[in-house]
Scaffold this active site. Structure first.
Site, PDB file in Angstrom:
ATOM      1  N   SER A 125       0.778  -1.110  -0.172  1.00  0.00           N
ATOM      2  CA  SER A 125       0.069  -0.078   0.058  1.00  0.00           C
ATOM      3  C   SER A 125       0.854   1.226   0.043  1.00  0.00           C
ATOM      4  CB  SER A 125      -1.012   0.035   1.182  1.00  0.00           C
ATOM      5  OG  SER A 125      -0.318   0.240   2.258  1.00  0.00           O
ATOM      6  N   LYS A 166       0.548   4.879   6.772  1.00  0.00           N
ATOM      7  CA  LYS A 166       0.273   5.682   5.762  1.00  0.00           C
ATOM      8  C   LYS A 166       1.182   6.823   5.834  1.00  0.00           C
ATOM      9  CE  LYS A 166      -2.793   2.464   4.722  1.00  0.00           C
ATOM     10  NZ  LYS A 166      -2.779   1.472   3.633  1.00  0.00           N
TER      11      LYS A 166
END
Length: 201
Positions: free
Chosen positions: A52, A100
């Protein structure tokens, strides 16, 4: 005639010899306490289990997470953060920490349109993403004490554009250094090139 008294040599207390097993156990326990203290409050190692955050972070990269600096300042836009699952993620049975990039700070207006991310109506210059986002999102305003985070692999990241914001108290720390693999050891890009008006709020 002065009588010389018999003198006995000074008696040294016998030094107690400690069982080597106990000594070893003490060392292990002390090491464990120190490691736990460092891991809990200062820094810890993490590995990347998914794609990701490609291309910035690759699967099985090993990182050092700084857990102390956010005690003195808030996360900045562009920081790569590790955080515990939010309430929404817990409802979906996620238990492991996420990693993230911070895109929206508290109070920011964030929108994704035309394959660009806009913060406060200004497009971000993002030289670190895998591909341009192929979705539209927002506009939304990030609530107080919360952060909007996106994966660098924009089109293959389960992030804020799906499940919402990250509360400040869920953020564990900031990824600062990659220590494995050896051919990519080094500091992670700490200062993405954003418009000057967005660099600090």
């Amino acid at each position: 005639m002065t009588r010389v008294q018999d003198q006995e040599p000074d008696k040294q207390p016998l030094q107690q010899v400690e069982n080597p097993w106990i000594e070893g156990l003490k060392t292990i326990v002390l090491s464990g306490v120190l490691a736990f203290g460092i891991r809990s409050f200062v820094a810890e190692a993490r590995y990347i289990p998914s794609g990701s955050m490609l291309p910035t972070l690759q699967i099985n990269d090993r990182l050092i997470i700084d857990k102390i600096s956010y005690n003195f300042r808030n996360p900045d836009r562009g920081d790569i953060v590790v955080f515990s699952p939010t309430d929404e993620l817990k409802k979906q049975n996620f238990k492991d920490a996420f990693i993230k990039r911070v895109i929206g700070l508290p109070g920011d207006k964030v929108e994704v349109k035309g394959e660009r991310v806009y913060v406060n109506d200004q497009p971000l210059r993002e030289n670190y993403i895998e591909d341009k986002p192929n979705y539209n999102f927002g506009p939304v305003t990030v609530p107080a004490d919360q952060y909007l985070v996106l994966g660098d692999n924009r089109n293959n990241s389960y992030d804020s554009h799906y499940w919402g914001y990250v509360p400040r108290d869920r953020i564990i720390g900031r990824a600062v250094v990659r220590f494995w693999p050896l051919n990519r050891v080094g500091e992670l890009d700490p200062t993405p090139q954003y418009p000057a008006s967005l660099e600090k709020k």
